[in-house]
Design a protein around this motif. Structure first.
Motif, PDB file in Angstrom:
ATOM      1  N   VAL A 131      17.620  -4.818  60.499  1.00  7.89           N
ATOM      2  CA  VAL A 131      16.290  -4.227  60.553  1.00  7.89           C
ATOM      3  C   VAL A 131      16.287  -3.031  61.497  1.00  7.89           C
ATOM      4  O   VAL A 131      16.642  -3.140  62.652  1.00  7.89           O
ATOM      5  CB  VAL A 131      15.241  -5.258  61.019  1.00  7.89           C
ATOM      6  CG1 VAL A 131      13.858  -4.626  61.039  1.00  7.89           C
ATOM      7  CG2 VAL A 131      15.260  -6.480  60.122  1.00  7.89           C
ATOM      8  N   VAL A 132      15.916  -1.865  60.962  1.00  3.93           N
ATOM      9  CA  VAL A 132      15.928  -0.644  61.748  1.00  3.93           C
ATOM     10  C   VAL A 132      14.493  -0.154  61.920  1.00  3.93           C
ATOM     11  O   VAL A 132      13.787   0.054  60.935  1.00  3.93           O
ATOM     12  CB  VAL A 132      16.741   0.447  61.026  1.00  3.93           C
ATOM     13  CG1 VAL A 132      16.834   1.691  61.898  1.00  3.93           C
ATOM     14  CG2 VAL A 132      18.118  -0.067  60.680  1.00  3.93           C
ATOM     15  N   VAL A 133      14.060   0.001  63.166  1.00  4.63           N
ATOM     16  CA  VAL A 133      12.702   0.476  63.404  1.00  4.63           C
ATOM     17  C   VAL A 133      12.751   1.967  63.730  1.00  4.63           C
ATOM     18  O   VAL A 133      13.480   2.394  64.610  1.00  4.63           O
ATOM     19  CB  VAL A 133      12.048  -0.293  64.567  1.00  4.63           C
ATOM     20  CG1 VAL A 133      10.623   0.203  64.803  1.00  4.63           C
ATOM     21  CG2 VAL A 133      12.048  -1.783  64.287  1.00  4.63           C
ATOM     22  N   VAL A 134      11.973   2.751  62.989  1.00  7.48           N
ATOM     23  CA  VAL A 134      11.922   4.192  63.227  1.00  7.48           C
ATOM     24  C   VAL A 134      10.543   4.555  63.749  1.00  7.48           C
ATOM     25  O   VAL A 134       9.542   4.391  63.049  1.00  7.48           O
ATOM     26  CB  VAL A 134      12.192   4.979  61.925  1.00  7.48           C
ATOM     27  CG1 VAL A 134      12.162   6.481  62.200  1.00  7.48           C
ATOM     28  CG2 VAL A 134      13.523   4.570  61.325  1.00  7.48           C
ATOM     29  N   ARG A 135      10.492   5.011  65.001  1.00  2.74           N
ATOM     30  CA  ARG A 135       9.183   5.247  65.590  1.00  2.74           C
ATOM     31  C   ARG A 135       8.703   6.688  65.433  1.00  2.74           C
ATOM     32  O   ARG A 135       7.527   6.957  65.489  1.00  2.74           O
ATOM     33  CB  ARG A 135       9.182   4.848  67.060  1.00  2.74           C
ATOM     34  CG  ARG A 135       9.287   3.339  67.219  1.00  2.74           C
ATOM     35  CD  ARG A 135       9.074   2.893  68.644  1.00  2.74           C
ATOM     36  NE  ARG A 135       8.940   1.451  68.696  1.00  2.74           N
ATOM     37  CZ  ARG A 135       9.957   0.611  68.728  1.00  2.74           C
ATOM     38  NH1 ARG A 135      11.186   1.068  68.707  1.00  2.74           N
ATOM     39  NH2 ARG A 135       9.741  -0.694  68.768  1.00  2.74           N
ATOM     40  N   ALA A 163      14.265 -11.381  52.883  1.00  2.00           N
ATOM     41  CA  ALA A 163      14.511 -12.454  51.911  1.00  2.00           C
ATOM     42  C   ALA A 163      14.788 -11.927  50.509  1.00  2.00           C
ATOM     43  O   ALA A 163      15.572 -12.515  49.770  1.00  2.00           O
ATOM     44  CB  ALA A 163      13.310 -13.399  51.870  1.00  2.00           C
ATOM     45  N   TYR A 164      14.152 -10.826  50.144  1.00  4.64           N
ATOM     46  CA  TYR A 164      14.290 -10.344  48.770  1.00  4.64           C
ATOM     47  C   TYR A 164      15.258  -9.168  48.640  1.00  4.64           C
ATOM     48  O   TYR A 164      15.139  -8.365  47.740  1.00  4.64           O
ATOM     49  CB  TYR A 164      12.912  -9.994  48.191  1.00  4.64           C
ATOM     50  CG  TYR A 164      12.006 -11.205  48.128  1.00  4.64           C
ATOM     51  CD1 TYR A 164      12.334 -12.281  47.304  1.00  4.64           C
ATOM     52  CD2 TYR A 164      10.856 -11.297  48.909  1.00  4.64           C
ATOM     53  CE1 TYR A 164      11.534 -13.410  47.261  1.00  4.64           C
ATOM     54  CE2 TYR A 164      10.051 -12.429  48.869  1.00  4.64           C
ATOM     55  CZ  TYR A 164      10.399 -13.482  48.043  1.00  4.64           C
ATOM     56  OH  TYR A 164       9.612 -14.604  48.003  1.00  4.64           O
ATOM     57  N   SER A 165      16.186  -9.052  49.611  1.00  2.00           N
ATOM     58  CA  SER A 165      17.222  -8.041  49.421  1.00  2.00           C
ATOM     59  C   SER A 165      18.582  -8.656  49.702  1.00  2.00           C
ATOM     60  O   SER A 165      18.680  -9.692  50.357  1.00  2.00           O
ATOM     61  CB  SER A 165      16.963  -6.797  50.288  1.00  2.00           C
ATOM     62  OG  SER A 165      16.583  -7.135  51.571  1.00  2.00           O
ATOM     63  N   PRO A 166      19.648  -8.029  49.182  1.00  2.00           N
ATOM     64  CA  PRO A 166      20.969  -8.627  49.344  1.00  2.00           C
ATOM     65  C   PRO A 166      21.353  -8.715  50.813  1.00  2.00           C
ATOM     66  O   PRO A 166      20.918  -7.885  51.624  1.00  2.00           O
ATOM     67  CB  PRO A 166      21.905  -7.665  48.601  1.00  2.00           C
ATOM     68  CG  PRO A 166      21.074  -6.558  48.076  1.00  2.00           C
ATOM     69  CD  PRO A 166      19.665  -6.774  48.438  1.00  2.00           C
ATOM     70  N   GLN A 167      22.144  -9.714  51.129  1.00  2.00           N
ATOM     71  CA  GLN A 167      22.605  -9.907  52.497  1.00  2.00           C
ATOM     72  C   GLN A 167      23.246  -8.621  53.009  1.00  2.00           C
ATOM     73  O   GLN A 167      24.042  -7.996  52.304  1.00  2.00           O
ATOM     74  CB  GLN A 167      23.659 -11.021  52.513  1.00  2.00           C
ATOM     75  CG  GLN A 167      23.971 -11.519  53.885  1.00  2.00           C
ATOM     76  CD  GLN A 167      23.484 -12.969  54.016  1.00  2.00           C
ATOM     77  OE1 GLN A 167      23.783 -13.787  53.174  1.00  2.00           O
ATOM     78  NE2 GLN A 167      22.736 -13.259  55.058  1.00  2.00           N
ATOM     79  N   GLY A 168      22.862  -8.217  54.213  1.00  2.00           N
ATOM     80  CA  GLY A 168      23.515  -7.066  54.822  1.00  2.00           C
ATOM     81  C   GLY A 168      22.893  -5.724  54.470  1.00  2.00           C
ATOM     82  O   GLY A 168      23.196  -4.726  55.092  1.00  2.00           O
ATOM     83  N   SER A 169      21.996  -5.687  53.471  1.00  2.00           N
ATOM     84  CA  SER A 169      21.379  -4.391  53.164  1.00  2.00           C
ATOM     85  C   SER A 169      20.298  -4.109  54.205  1.00  2.00           C
ATOM     86  O   SER A 169      19.746  -5.021  54.815  1.00  2.00           O
ATOM     87  CB  SER A 169      20.803  -4.373  51.751  1.00  2.00           C
ATOM     88  OG  SER A 169      19.519  -4.930  51.714  1.00  2.00           O
ATOM     89  N   LYS A 170      19.997  -2.830  54.415  1.00  2.00           N
ATOM     90  CA  LYS A 170      19.119  -2.461  55.530  1.00  2.00           C
ATOM     91  C   LYS A 170      17.639  -2.564  55.171  1.00  2.00           C
ATOM     92  O   LYS A 170      17.236  -2.272  54.054  1.00  2.00           O
ATOM     93  CB  LYS A 170      19.422  -1.033  55.965  1.00  2.00           C
ATOM     94  CG  LYS A 170      20.658  -0.939  56.830  1.00  2.00           C
ATOM     95  CD  LYS A 170      20.568   0.259  57.770  1.00  2.00           C
ATOM     96  CE  LYS A 170      21.704   0.234  58.770  1.00  2.00           C
ATOM     97  NZ  LYS A 170      23.035   0.250  58.121  1.00  2.00           N
ATOM     98  N   VAL A 171      16.857  -2.947  56.184  1.00  2.00           N
ATOM     99  CA  VAL A 171      15.412  -2.968  56.061  1.00  2.00           C
ATOM    100  C   VAL A 171      14.870  -1.979  57.091  1.00  2.00           C
ATOM    101  O   VAL A 171      15.282  -2.006  58.249  1.00  2.00           O
ATOM    102  CB  VAL A 171      14.869  -4.389  56.343  1.00  2.00           C
ATOM    103  CG1 VAL A 171      13.364  -4.374  56.539  1.00  2.00           C
ATOM    104  CG2 VAL A 171      15.253  -5.340  55.222  1.00  2.00           C
ATOM    105  N   GLY A 172      13.997  -1.097  56.666  1.00  2.00           N
ATOM    106  CA  GLY A 172      13.459  -0.105  57.597  1.00  2.00           C
ATOM    107  C   GLY A 172      11.993  -0.384  57.913  1.00  2.00           C
ATOM    108  O   GLY A 172      11.228  -0.785  57.040  1.00  2.00           O
ATOM    109  N   VAL A 173      11.638  -0.208  59.178  1.00  2.00           N
ATOM    110  CA  VAL A 173      10.227  -0.297  59.556  1.00  2.00           C
ATOM    111  C   VAL A 173       9.855   1.040  60.178  1.00  2.00           C
ATOM    112  O   VAL A 173      10.395   1.410  61.223  1.00  2.00           O
ATOM    113  CB  VAL A 173       9.974  -1.432  60.571  1.00  2.00           C
ATOM    114  CG1 VAL A 173       8.481  -1.542  60.882  1.00  2.00           C
ATOM    115  CG2 VAL A 173      10.501  -2.760  60.042  1.00  2.00           C
ATOM    116  N   GLY A 174       8.995   1.784  59.520  1.00  2.00           N
ATOM    117  CA  GLY A 174       8.623   3.109  60.013  1.00  2.00           C
ATOM    118  C   GLY A 174       7.190   3.115  60.530  1.00  2.00           C
ATOM    119  O   GLY A 174       6.311   2.504  59.926  1.00  2.00           O
TER     120      GLY A 174
END
Ligand code: ADP
Length: 270
Positions: A131-135, A163-174
């Protein structure tokens, strides 16, 4: 109370005549009806895990001579109980949000603070690098509301994205400012949601087919909580998604008009 006439049944009598049965629904009746639906739905949803726990208890009893089997059933029972407890918590959150109960502990809430708390709460379940947070230079934004419910709403989006993406793929929170609205966008590159399901995923207990076959852990309540929580804070949720490409859920919340910065600042520096 506002009175409305609704057709509850339309029966064609002949080629030209239709019998319309009309009913007058007052606002109060409508609320009562919603409550009845809710109780019926939740009781149904609770029956499955309660049934599983009961079966597992029986299995443990009859496997008493086989410690290996007992351990196996006990572990499964623990998992069912954890699921049940998550379901009960979500039901409580949602019913509180749907009732006209006041929000609790309303104050100026730092967006940074709730996003950080929401991401931290869910990165234990995943590889924390996921999980990558971009401020984007948006430190020090405040909205007015109940911190806990805002954290829960953002957390539900992060949990779904994982939960709904493949293991290890990135999730971004902007986090972004759009005029006097704060946008918190949670993006994944996961399975996505077919267009025909997109308007329904915010309904309580609704789960798209792919999700049902992919994962049994869900409750179908997460997005319903997000929608109600955000609405109670004067905001809205937007969804962009394409099957196999991914999804972006965007929470839009009005900035606090009068951030009490004397109180807020020391918290921000912490
Ligand atoms: P659940 O507990 O099933 O995740 P939610 O209310 O959070 O319940 O979501 C409802 C449904 O919306 C899910 O079952 C799934 O079909 C779909 N969904 C939610 N978030 C995502 C996402 N990030 N990617 C793909 N599908 C999603």
């Amino acid at each position: 109370a506002e009175a409305r006439l609704v057709a509850v049944r339309a029966t064609p009598i002949s080629g030209r005549l239709t019998l319309l049965v009309l009913r007058d629904i007052t606002e109060r009746e409508r609320v009562e009806e919603m409550r009845r639906d809710f109780v019926a739905n939740t009781s149904h949803e609770l029956k499955t895990p309660v049934g599983a726990v009961s079966l597992l208890a029986e299995a443990i009893e009859s496997a008493a001579d086989d410690p290996e089997q007992v351990r196996h059933f006990a572990a499964r029972m623990q998992a069912e109980v954890a699921r049940l407890s998550a379901l009960v918590n979500r039901i409580l959150s949602l019913s509180r949000l749907q009732a006209s109960e006041e929000l609790r502990d309303v104050r100026d809430v730092s967006i940074d603070e709730v996003v950080t708390a929401a991401v931290e709460a869910h990165t234990v379940q995943a590889d924390s690098a996921q999980v990558v947070v971009v401020r984007g230079g948006t430190k020090g934004l405040w909205v007015r509301g109940e911190p806990q419910i805002l954290t829960e709403a953002i957390g539900n989006l992060v949990a779904n994205a994982i939960a709904y993406s493949p293991q290890g793929s990135k999730v971004g929170v902007g986090i972004k400012l759009d005029g006097d609205v704060v946008e918190i966008a949670v993006t994944d590159r996961g399975i996505g949601i077919p267009e025909s399901d997109q308007h329904r995923v915010f309904e309580r207990f609704y789960r798209a087919d792919q999700a049902r076959s992919r994962r049994t852990g869900g409750t179908g309540l997460g997005l319903s909580i997000v929608k109600h929580a955000v609405q109670r804070h004067g905001g809205e949720v937007r969804l962009w998604s394409r099957p196999d490409r991914g999804s972006t859920f965007t929470i839009r919340l009005p900035l606090s008009e009068t951030p009490d910065l004397d109180i807020a600042r020391p918290k921000q520096r912490r």
